[in-house]
Scaffold this motif. Sequence first.
Motif, mmCIF file in Angstrom:
data_model
loop_
_atom_site.group_PDB
_atom_site.id
_atom_site.type_symbol
_atom_site.label_atom_id
_atom_site.label_comp_id
_atom_site.label_asym_id
_atom_site.label_seq_id
_atom_site.Cartn_x
_atom_site.Cartn_y
_atom_site.Cartn_z
ATOM 1 N N SER A 131 -16.156 -5.513 39.762
ATOM 2 C CA SER A 131 -16.235 -4.060 39.648
ATOM 3 C C SER A 131 -16.395 -3.601 38.202
ATOM 4 C CB SER A 131 -14.996 -3.411 40.260
ATOM 5 O OG SER A 131 -15.040 -2.015 40.120
ATOM 6 N N THR A 132 -15.375 -3.777 37.380
ATOM 7 C CA THR A 132 -15.416 -3.309 35.998
ATOM 8 C C THR A 132 -14.818 -4.342 35.060
ATOM 9 O OG1 THR A 132 -13.263 -2.213 36.204
ATOM 10 C CG2 THR A 132 -15.226 -0.878 36.687
ATOM 11 N N ILE A 133 -15.162 -4.215 33.781
ATOM 12 C CA ILE A 133 -14.531 -4.993 32.713
ATOM 13 C C ILE A 133 -14.141 -4.030 31.597
ATOM 14 C CG2 ILE A 133 -15.755 -7.138 33.201
ATOM 15 C CD1 ILE A 133 -17.654 -6.442 30.875
ATOM 16 N N ARG A 134 -13.228 -4.454 30.750
ATOM 17 C CA ARG A 134 -12.838 -3.674 29.580
ATOM 18 C C ARG A 134 -13.215 -4.466 28.324
ATOM 19 N NH1 ARG A 134 -7.376 -0.557 29.876
ATOM 20 N NH2 ARG A 134 -8.796 0.595 31.243
ATOM 21 N N GLU A 140 -14.798 4.780 18.282
ATOM 22 C CA GLU A 140 -14.793 4.513 16.841
ATOM 23 C C GLU A 140 -15.951 3.608 16.422
ATOM 24 O OE1 GLU A 140 -11.030 2.862 15.876
ATOM 25 O OE2 GLU A 140 -9.953 4.785 15.954
ATOM 26 N N ASP A 141 -16.477 2.851 17.372
ATOM 27 C CA ASP A 141 -17.595 1.940 17.088
ATOM 28 C C ASP A 141 -18.939 2.551 17.477
ATOM 29 O OD1 ASP A 141 -15.880 -0.490 16.392
ATOM 30 O OD2 ASP A 141 -15.166 0.004 18.412
ATOM 31 N N THR A 166 -11.464 0.983 22.961
ATOM 32 C CA THR A 166 -11.896 0.189 24.103
ATOM 33 C C THR A 166 -12.819 1.014 24.993
ATOM 34 O OG1 THR A 166 -9.985 0.846 25.442
ATOM 35 C CG2 THR A 166 -9.766 -1.177 24.130
ATOM 36 N N SER A 167 -13.540 0.316 25.856
ATOM 37 C CA SER A 167 -14.420 0.977 26.825
ATOM 38 C C SER A 167 -14.389 0.200 28.134
ATOM 39 C CB SER A 167 -15.866 1.052 26.309
ATOM 40 O OG SER A 167 -15.929 1.763 25.097
#
Length: 271
Positions: A131-134, A140-141, A166-167
């Motif tokens: 599904s998702t990853i972090r 900031e980047d 993080t994203s």
Amino acid sequence: MRRTWWKRILAAVTLVGVLIAAMFITVPERKELTVLESALRDVVAPVQTGLTFVSEEAFSRIRSVFTLGRSAETDELRQRIRNLEGELVSLEEFRLENERLRALLVYRDGQDQSRLLLARVVGRDPGNWFSTIRVNCGSEDGVRQDMVVVLPSGLVGRVLAVAEQTSDVLLITDARSGVGTLVQDTRLPGVVKGSLDRSGRLRMSYLTREEDVEPNQAVVTSGLGGVFPKGIPVGRVVSVSNDPSGLTRSAEVIPMVDFDHLEEVFIILSH
């Protein structure tokens, strides 16, 4: 004088030994002991117990003298072996990471380097693996929502949510994801989504019946929709089936990216 004293002691010990031997020899043959044998057993029993204790104690002390140094040395060697094994595992991990990063840098050198941000995967939901990853890059980047995430092998997904450092990335294997695609050989358009069974496979839908789709054909992004750039590898066709309506067909697609082993990814900062 002293010699006579030692002879008496030796004779006494010999006599006691003979009596003990005679007693043990006669025990299996008779169920009952004579009065003399019974008396001798009672007299000799404490002596026998004392001799057994002394011999066991002496053996224990001698063994400890010979094994004390060896035991300490063995423990030290075992600890050194464990330390070396740990160092070997760490070196192997560094080697594998170096190989992955080198391949990523080769890919980046062939692209516009200012557009690609290397990010490390720092989180994943074990209950919904596809599904998702972090990742460890955020606002900031320069990361923004809907930025595209890729690897040299192909499309990974798009940025779903952004924090400062993080994203969260929505993978193309998630059923909520939709990617405009083309069958590379025939330019037949369709939409790729993740499977509802969370198998890690993809489903390419809305394929017309007029054009053939064959197994092993490559699928790439079409560029339609304004999110994913055109021409990014997505996967390969495994099989094709007719939809229940009978008007269109769907294809099962294996992703180009190995989603079981995501450790680093590239975020396209602009396109």
